[in-house]
Write a protein that holds these residues in place. Sequence first.
Motif, PDB file in Angstrom:
ATOM      1  N   GLY A  55       0.243  21.509 -40.105  1.00 27.48           N
ATOM      2  CA  GLY A  55       0.653  22.751 -39.474  1.00 27.48           C
ATOM      3  C   GLY A  55      -0.488  23.507 -38.826  1.00 27.48           C
ATOM      4  O   GLY A  55      -0.357  24.009 -37.702  1.00 27.48           O
ATOM      5  N   GLY A  56      -1.616  23.611 -39.522  1.00 21.29           N
ATOM      6  CA  GLY A  56      -2.756  24.326 -38.961  1.00 21.29           C
ATOM      7  C   GLY A  56      -3.323  23.652 -37.730  1.00 21.29           C
ATOM      8  O   GLY A  56      -3.715  24.317 -36.757  1.00 21.29           O
ATOM      9  N   PHE A  57      -3.371  22.320 -37.737  1.00 17.47           N
ATOM     10  CA  PHE A  57      -3.864  21.591 -36.566  1.00 17.47           C
ATOM     11  C   PHE A  57      -2.927  21.775 -35.371  1.00 17.47           C
ATOM     12  O   PHE A  57      -3.381  21.955 -34.239  1.00 17.47           O
ATOM     13  CB  PHE A  57      -3.984  20.097 -36.893  1.00 17.47           C
ATOM     14  N   ILE A  58      -1.634  21.725 -35.636  1.00 15.63           N
ATOM     15  CA  ILE A  58      -0.669  21.900 -34.546  1.00 15.63           C
ATOM     16  C   ILE A  58      -0.789  23.294 -33.945  1.00 15.63           C
ATOM     17  O   ILE A  58      -0.860  23.451 -32.720  1.00 15.63           O
ATOM     18  CB  ILE A  58       0.766  21.656 -35.063  1.00 15.63           C
ATOM     19  N   HIS A  59      -0.830  24.304 -34.795  1.00 10.47           N
ATOM     20  CA  HIS A  59      -0.900  25.683 -34.305  1.00 10.47           C
ATOM     21  C   HIS A  59      -2.168  25.905 -33.489  1.00 10.47           C
ATOM     22  O   HIS A  59      -2.133  26.536 -32.420  1.00 10.47           O
ATOM     23  CB  HIS A  59      -0.843  26.664 -35.476  1.00 10.47           C
ATOM     24  N   ASP A  60      -3.289  25.393 -33.976  1.00 12.14           N
ATOM     25  CA  ASP A  60      -4.530  25.586 -33.244  1.00 12.14           C
ATOM     26  C   ASP A  60      -4.501  24.881 -31.892  1.00 12.14           C
ATOM     27  O   ASP A  60      -4.975  25.422 -30.884  1.00 12.14           O
ATOM     28  CB  ASP A  60      -5.718  25.081 -34.063  1.00 12.14           C
ATOM     29  N   TRP A  61      -3.945  23.658 -31.847  1.00 12.36           N
ATOM     30  CA  TRP A  61      -3.859  22.934 -30.587  1.00 12.36           C
ATOM     31  C   TRP A  61      -3.000  23.688 -29.576  1.00 12.36           C
ATOM     32  O   TRP A  61      -3.373  23.831 -28.405  1.00 12.36           O
ATOM     33  CB  TRP A  61      -3.293  21.543 -30.827  1.00 12.36           C
ATOM     34  N   LEU A  62      -1.872  24.206 -30.012  1.00 13.15           N
ATOM     35  CA  LEU A  62      -1.014  24.959 -29.098  1.00 13.15           C
ATOM     36  C   LEU A  62      -1.700  26.233 -28.620  1.00 13.15           C
ATOM     37  O   LEU A  62      -1.589  26.609 -27.449  1.00 13.15           O
ATOM     38  CB  LEU A  62       0.309  25.290 -29.783  1.00 13.15           C
ATOM     39  N   ARG A  63      -2.417  26.878 -29.532  1.00 10.79           N
ATOM     40  CA  ARG A  63      -3.146  28.093 -29.149  1.00 10.79           C
ATOM     41  C   ARG A  63      -4.208  27.769 -28.107  1.00 10.79           C
ATOM     42  O   ARG A  63      -4.360  28.491 -27.115  1.00 10.79           O
ATOM     43  CB  ARG A  63      -3.790  28.730 -30.378  1.00 10.79           C
ATOM     44  N   ARG A  64      -4.941  26.692 -28.334  1.00 10.51           N
ATOM     45  CA  ARG A  64      -5.995  26.331 -27.379  1.00 10.51           C
ATOM     46  C   ARG A  64      -5.418  25.936 -26.033  1.00 10.51           C
ATOM     47  O   ARG A  64      -6.015  26.210 -24.985  1.00 10.51           O
ATOM     48  CB  ARG A  64      -6.852  25.203 -27.945  1.00 10.51           C
ATOM     49  N   GLN A  65      -4.251  25.287 -26.045  1.00 12.35           N
ATOM     50  CA  GLN A  65      -3.604  24.940 -24.789  1.00 12.35           C
ATOM     51  C   GLN A  65      -3.092  26.175 -24.070  1.00 12.35           C
ATOM     52  O   GLN A  65      -3.083  26.227 -22.833  1.00 12.35           O
ATOM     53  CB  GLN A  65      -2.440  23.980 -25.049  1.00 12.35           C
ATOM     54  N   SER A  66      -2.690  27.178 -24.823  1.00 11.90           N
ATOM     55  CA  SER A  66      -2.206  28.422 -24.211  1.00 11.90           C
ATOM     56  C   SER A  66      -3.345  29.271 -23.679  1.00 11.90           C
ATOM     57  O   SER A  66      -3.181  30.029 -22.731  1.00 11.90           O
ATOM     58  CB  SER A  66      -1.402  29.226 -25.243  1.00 11.90           C
ATOM     59  N   ASP A  67      -4.507  29.155 -24.304  1.00 15.03           N
ATOM     60  CA  ASP A  67      -5.664  29.957 -23.916  1.00 15.03           C
ATOM     61  C   ASP A  67      -6.895  29.074 -23.977  1.00 15.03           C
ATOM     62  O   ASP A  67      -7.610  29.021 -24.960  1.00 15.03           O
ATOM     63  CB  ASP A  67      -5.827  31.155 -24.859  1.00 15.03           C
ATOM     64  N   ASN A  68      -7.130  28.344 -22.899  1.00 17.23           N
ATOM     65  CA  ASN A  68      -8.222  27.376 -22.896  1.00 17.23           C
ATOM     66  C   ASN A  68      -9.588  28.016 -23.002  1.00 17.23           C
ATOM     67  O   ASN A  68     -10.578  27.339 -23.272  1.00 17.23           O
ATOM     68  CB  ASN A  68      -8.165  26.519 -21.625  1.00 17.23           C
ATOM     69  N   ASP A  69      -9.671  29.330 -22.804  1.00 14.00           N
ATOM     70  CA  ASP A  69     -10.954  30.006 -22.903  1.00 14.00           C
ATOM     71  C   ASP A  69     -11.249  30.493 -24.315  1.00 14.00           C
ATOM     72  O   ASP A  69     -12.325  31.018 -24.594  1.00 14.00           O
ATOM     73  CB  ASP A  69     -10.996  31.212 -21.953  1.00 14.00           C
ATOM     74  N   GLY A  70     -10.279  30.331 -25.206  1.00 11.10           N
ATOM     75  CA  GLY A  70     -10.475  30.817 -26.565  1.00 11.10           C
ATOM     76  C   GLY A  70     -11.416  29.930 -27.345  1.00 11.10           C
ATOM     77  O   GLY A  70     -11.653  28.772 -26.998  1.00 11.10           O
ATOM     78  N   PRO A  71     -12.002  30.440 -28.433  1.00  7.91           N
ATOM     79  CA  PRO A  71     -12.902  29.652 -29.258  1.00  7.91           C
ATOM     80  C   PRO A  71     -12.146  28.560 -29.994  1.00  7.91           C
ATOM     81  O   PRO A  71     -10.945  28.671 -30.246  1.00  7.91           O
ATOM     82  CB  PRO A  71     -13.476  30.684 -30.245  1.00  7.91           C
ATOM     83  N   ASP A  72     -12.848  27.498 -30.354  1.00  2.00           N
ATOM     84  CA  ASP A  72     -12.264  26.393 -31.087  1.00  2.00           C
ATOM     85  C   ASP A  72     -12.386  26.674 -32.573  1.00  2.00           C
ATOM     86  O   ASP A  72     -13.418  26.453 -33.183  1.00  2.00           O
ATOM     87  CB  ASP A  72     -12.976  25.083 -30.720  1.00  2.00           C
TER      88      ASP A  72
END
Length: 270
Positions: free
Chosen positions: A243-260
């Motif tokens: 779940g955490g990996f999925i959420h982070d991947w979607l967040r990064r795809q939504s905001d490519n400028d956000g931190p990893d």
Amino acid sequence: MNLVSFNAYRSLGVPGVRYIKPEHLFREQALLRHADWVLFPETWQVNSLVYGLGARVFPALPGYHLGYDKIEMTRAFWTVCPAHVPETLILPPTETSLEAAEEQLGYPMVGKQPRNARGQGVFLLADRQALQAFAAREDRLYLQEYLPIDRDLRVVWLGDRVISAYWRHGAEGSFHNNVAQGGRIEFTDVPCAALELVERIATRLGLDHAGFDLARVHGHWYVLEFNLLFGNEALNQAGIRLGGFIHDWLRRQSDNDGPDNSPTPWPIAS
């Protein structure tokens, strides 16, 4: 993010996700149209979601387009990693095809049903009688060379990285190594070369959620297939929650400028 899922089990641990039943697809169009992401739709839903409602789906479209059929998958592998594909024949179920398979593959060979998973629909064909019986049940023949292995490697790819990998040892006397069919799991001594191969294939094909199955014969790696919806039993044993990996991947795809800030993958490489 506004997240909607059609699969409650596979969305466990994803924060803020709303679940709706697959059969309510057309009833919930307003909700789906305003979702940032639609998670784990069933294959029959994908075209309506993407082309009708303009939804962004996870897993990504390439996984659905390629992962539902081993023939389509193999043709894609032939374009991106031909040296790592077992010798494979895709033929009509005719007598001429059987003769060609005998000549090119010999016995034993492996027959696979193109639209099956979890070790189902995979048969070891030891002679002409077995090959004829297999061909009589199939509209298309998907035949591969037999690889002399007693284990295979499952590599779990999510987002843009490998998050786990483990060996699957077949039960004694079994042709299958799948965990669902009694395979034993081992997390140690995973070669980096296999992980690098998966990274190359998944990146080229645009996959973001897949369980790859690989085999090593005399030091050479073969990719057998990938499963879009892979089993989680081994990951659960290792304490890995997707779940955490999925959420982070979607967040990064939504905001490519956000931190990893993605979770740390479980250490797997030898």
